[in-house]
Every structure is written in C-alpha cells, then in structure tokens.
Design a protein around this motif. Structure first.
Motif, short mmCIF file in Angstrom:
data_model
loop_
_atom_site.label_atom_id
_atom_site.label_comp_id
_atom_site.label_asym_id
_atom_site.label_seq_id
_atom_site.Cartn_x
_atom_site.Cartn_y
_atom_site.Cartn_z
N ILE A 143 -3.90 -2.58 8.46
CA ILE A 143 -4.14 -2.66 7.01
C ILE A 143 -5.10 -3.82 6.80
O ILE A 143 -4.84 -4.94 7.22
CB ILE A 143 -2.83 -2.89 6.23
N TYR A 144 -6.21 -3.55 6.12
CA TYR A 144 -7.32 -4.51 6.10
C TYR A 144 -7.94 -4.56 4.71
O TYR A 144 -8.16 -3.53 4.07
CB TYR A 144 -8.36 -4.06 7.12
N ALA A 145 -8.22 -5.79 4.27
CA ALA A 145 -8.97 -5.99 3.03
C ALA A 145 -10.02 -7.06 3.29
O ALA A 145 -9.70 -8.11 3.86
CB ALA A 145 -8.04 -6.42 1.90
N TYR A 146 -11.24 -6.80 2.87
CA TYR A 146 -12.34 -7.75 3.08
C TYR A 146 -13.03 -8.01 1.75
O TYR A 146 -13.50 -7.09 1.09
CB TYR A 146 -13.34 -7.18 4.09
N GLN A 147 -13.04 -9.28 1.36
CA GLN A 147 -13.68 -9.71 0.12
C GLN A 147 -13.17 -8.92 -1.08
O GLN A 147 -13.95 -8.45 -1.91
CB GLN A 147 -15.20 -9.61 0.25
N CYS A 148 -11.87 -8.77 -1.16
CA CYS A 148 -11.25 -8.06 -2.29
C CYS A 148 -10.57 -9.05 -3.24
O CYS A 148 -10.18 -10.15 -2.85
CB CYS A 148 -10.22 -7.05 -1.79
N ARG A 149 -10.40 -8.62 -4.47
CA ARG A 149 -9.65 -9.38 -5.47
C ARG A 149 -8.52 -8.49 -6.00
O ARG A 149 -8.69 -7.29 -6.18
CB ARG A 149 -10.53 -9.81 -6.63
N ASN A 150 -7.40 -9.12 -6.28
CA ASN A 150 -6.29 -8.44 -6.97
C ASN A 150 -5.79 -7.25 -6.15
O ASN A 150 -6.00 -6.09 -6.50
CB ASN A 150 -6.71 -7.98 -8.37
N VAL A 151 -5.15 -7.57 -5.04
CA VAL A 151 -4.63 -6.53 -4.16
C VAL A 151 -3.16 -6.81 -3.85
O VAL A 151 -2.74 -7.98 -3.80
CB VAL A 151 -5.45 -6.44 -2.85
N ALA A 152 -2.40 -5.75 -3.63
CA ALA A 152 -0.97 -5.91 -3.40
C ALA A 152 -0.44 -4.80 -2.50
O ALA A 152 -0.97 -3.69 -2.48
CB ALA A 152 -0.21 -5.91 -4.72
N ILE A 153 0.62 -5.14 -1.78
CA ILE A 153 1.45 -4.16 -1.08
C ILE A 153 2.87 -4.39 -1.57
O ILE A 153 3.40 -5.50 -1.43
CB ILE A 153 1.39 -4.32 0.45
#
Length: 455
Positions: A143-153
């Motif tokens: 599970i990967y996020a790059y240069q993101c804003r406002n993310v949740a699991i």
C-alpha cells in the motif's frame, strides 16, 4: 458608471473572500499533551463523504486482476470527487499493489480481508521508496502513497500479506549484500535517486507493507495487519500522522510495527504490537541521506499502546542522521512473557551524525526483559561494519533523556549507557525507575555526564 463600479467591487470582494476557501474535504485538529510544545495534528475527516464500493468498479472475489483494477479505479474516482470513502466489502479480496491519491479513505468492512499477492512482479514498475534509510527505486510497497494529502485507511477489517516468496528473501546472500553495498555507495556519492535502481535478479530488497511517502494529513485507524515483507507501517517525510487502534501481527525479518522516519507531528495511540522486530522504531535517514534531506523526526507522541512481542518497545535509530527530538512515550504496557530486549533503546554509530534529544518515557509497565529498561549504544553497525568502510566520521550527540515511573519484573540491568570518550552522552534522568529483580548490574555506564537516578 457608479453602479458598475459598485457591482465590480462586490464581485472582486466576493472573489477575495472565496479565494483559498473552496469547499473541500474537512480537516480536524487533534490536541496532544506533551512535555514539549506539541503542535495540533491535522487529519482528514471523511465522516460525511460519499461511499463507493469496489464492486461498483468490477471487483470480484478470487480474481486478483479485476479486484486490483477496481480498487485503482475507485481510488481515482474518490480523488476526482474531491474526497470520498472507498469501501472494501466483507469477504476475502485478492489484490496486487494499492496506490493512493489525495483525499481518499480506504475503508475495510469488519469482515473484509485484503489479501496481497506474493508475486514480486505485481509490485512493479519500481517506485521512489527507501531501504533502511536510503532512497531508491524499488518494488512498490503493498500500500503506497506518494506526495498525497488527506489520506486514510480505516475500518475493522484486515490487510494480510502472503509470505511464501518474501520469506525466501529474508536471507542475505552475496547478491543481496552487494546490492545494498551499491546502494550505500550511490547514496554516499549523492547520486540522483532515479539512478538508484534496485530491482534486479539478486537484490531482493523487500518492500514495506504500508508506506506514506512525503504525505500530509495521514490517518490509519482500527485495522488489523497480518504479516509484512519488511517494515509494516512507514510514514516517511510525512507531516500530521495519526495511527490509532491498529493491531499489528508480523513475525518476519525486519518486521517493525511502525517506523516514523523524518516525520513530524505524529500520534500513535491505543495500538497492539506482536512483532518479530521493534514495536516502534523512530528513524531519520542513514548517513548522507539524513544530512541531505535535513528533516528531523520531531514531535512524536506514543501513548496507551500494548506490546505482546518485539525487540524493543521503542527504538531510536540506528538510522538517525537527520536527527530525532521531542518524543513522548506514555502509559504503555508490555505483556508479561513477551520476548523483549529493552523498553527504550537508542542506537547509533560513528557514521550517523544527526542527534537525539528530548526523549520522555513515562508510566510504562513490563514483565521480564531480556536485557534492560534503558539501553544506549553508540557502536551499532550490524552488517555495515564489514560491508563498507567509514568514509566520514560523524558522532551523534545524545542528551536530555528522561524516564519517569517505569517498572519491570526482571531485568539484567536498569540502564546500560555506552557513550564515546570524544562525545559523552549528557543528562540522563531516571526517576522512580525500577525492577523487582536485577540479575546483572543495576547501571553499566561509560562516557556519561550528568546522570541522576531517584528510586
């Protein structure tokens, strides 16, 4: 003419009032008490967002290809909407990699299981990520996020890694060791990250399970995690991170629970850890990487957590070249019978540089510990001792470490603090720190100044 001017002024004024205030995803602030000035933690609020199911985009249980594509499509749609919740329904869903976009909440229903592929090819093409404190291009985290804003699991469901292939990669044969040596030297030469391509036949650099890379306003809440190829949760160069009520079970090699690295404003609370390595390990880059990025891990609060197994409750380092400061650990417990080496272990070496300061440890309870309550070592090099030479010597200043109301049933020592003659460790304060039984020596200290202990 006067009416036109008045109307123009009204339009301009309304535009100015609206500028920067377009309707968007609501944010909420979490106030956190700490013995240092702790900024509020800002996290996204998805409570009133639209909810879209992956089944609407073609997900089918047992079909990895369709489910992987459906999750990607649902995430793209949620981000396009300006903020939405992507639902993983009850049941087991086989999937490949998941890549976040901004303003997305991935929500697992209570009986949902995301079962991740064990095929390394499913985590290609390579992405900008890290390996043990050095940036590179490697297999994508699951599970990967790059240069993101406002993310949740969020949710009460489970994410699980299949481990057959990753287990085969736990060993460190010659090909692996030569690859990490090459990466170390590329980092030392300050080469472009894009030149550090680490996917080949023998490198076998296992990916993190969850990595948020250069993200802001991150929330992980309620989920269960089973197994991990490498570090389990890795907030890297992030700001505003809230990890709450997460239950982690991962007993493979390098299976730390949470590794905040060069991240700031972090709250970890009410989590359960059952680890093959450290429960929580705070890091800030290895050698030139930390010096280049110049981002300390800072303002980190860990509270109300429970450790069933792990190497340490909290480790600081050994990758700490960017510096670590303002850490508060409070009201945590280690299960009696857990396999634990230290409650707090600070580790560095002559190559790291960086610094450690303002670490507070308060109201912690534990059963038997294999080593002791507090360990500080300044010559921890692991495989790097013989793999590469010391290109540049930078010692790590360590100071202002405070332990209050910490108790264990049995230890070898209360504190073992091994500083360096050139740079002694400074100002260690133990207040009401004790064990029912000490099997070796209460304090083992070298090159330490300003130490106080009050029973």
């Amino acid at each position: 003419m006067m009416r036109f001017i008045i109307l123009l002024l009204i339009v301009v004024s309304s535009r100015q009032c609206f500028a920067g205030k377009e309707p968007g995803l609501p944010l909420k602030k979490i106030k956190v008490a700490a013995p240092f000035k702790m900024p509020d933690i800002v996290v996204p609020d998805f409570s009133n967002t639209a909810r879209i199911s992956i089944t609407e985009f073609g997900a089918i249980k047992g079909d990895q290809q369709k489910t992987t594509k459906a999750i990607a499509a649902a995430i793209a749609k949620a981000s396009e909407m300006g903020g939405a919740t992507v639902i993983i329904p009850d049941g087991e869903w086989l999937t490949g990699k998941i890549h976040f976009k901004s303003n997305v909440n991935l929500h697992l229903s209570k009986d949902a299981v995301l079962l991740f592929s064990e095929n390394p090819e499913d985590y290609l093409p390579a992405v900008p990520t890290t390996w043990e404190g050095m940036e590179c291009y490697n297999y994508s985290p699951l599970i990967y996020a790059y240069q993101c804003r406002n993310v949740a699991i969020t949710g009460e469901g489970t994410i699980k890694a299949q481990m057959r292939i990753w287990k085969q990669w736990f060993s460190r044969p010659s090909g692996h060791m030569q690859s990490i040596k090459r990466l170390y030297n590329l980092a030392w030469e300050r080469s472009a990250v894009a030149a550090r391509q680490m996917v080949n036949d023998t490198a076998h650099l296992r990916p993190q399970f969850i990595q948020f890379n250069r993200c802001e306003n991150v929330s992980i809440e309620g989920i269960n995690i089973i197994n991990s190829p490498f570090w389990t949760i890795h907030p890297y160069l992030c700001k505003n991170v809230w990890i709450r009520k997460v239950n982690v079970y991962a007993h493979g090699h390098n299976n730390d629970g949470i590794d905040p690295e060069m991240s700031q404003q972090v709250l970890i609370e009410d989590c359960i850890f059952d680890q093959g390595d450290d429960a929580i390990a705070i890091k800030s880059g290895r050698n030139p990487e930390g010096w280049r990025l110049k981002t300390p891990s800072k303002n980190i609060v860990i509270r109300n957590c429970f450790v069933k197994n792990g190497h340490q409750l909290v480790a600081i380092g050994s990758e700490l070249s960017g510096g670590i400061e303002n850490v508060f650990v409070t009201n945590c417990e280690v299960q009696d019978g857990a396999k634990l080496m230290h409650l707090l272990f600070i580790k560095t070496n002559e190559r790291m540089g960086g610094y450690v300061k303002n670490i507070y440890f308060d109201r912690v309870r534990s059963g038997k510990i294999d080593q002791g309550i507090l360990g500080i070592e300044t010559d921890v090099l692991y495989q790097w001792r013989t793999l590469v030479p010391t290109y540049e010597r930078r010692l790590t200043p360590i100071q202002n470490i405070y332990l209050t109301d910490v108790k264990a049933s049995e230890v070898k020592f209360i504190s073992r603090i091994l500083g360096q003659k050139e740079l002694p460790i400074k100002n260690i304060v133990l207040k009401n720190v004790s064990a029912q039984k000490i099997t070796d020596t209460q304090q083992i200290h070298e090159n330490l100044v300003q130490f106080s202990s009050n029973p």
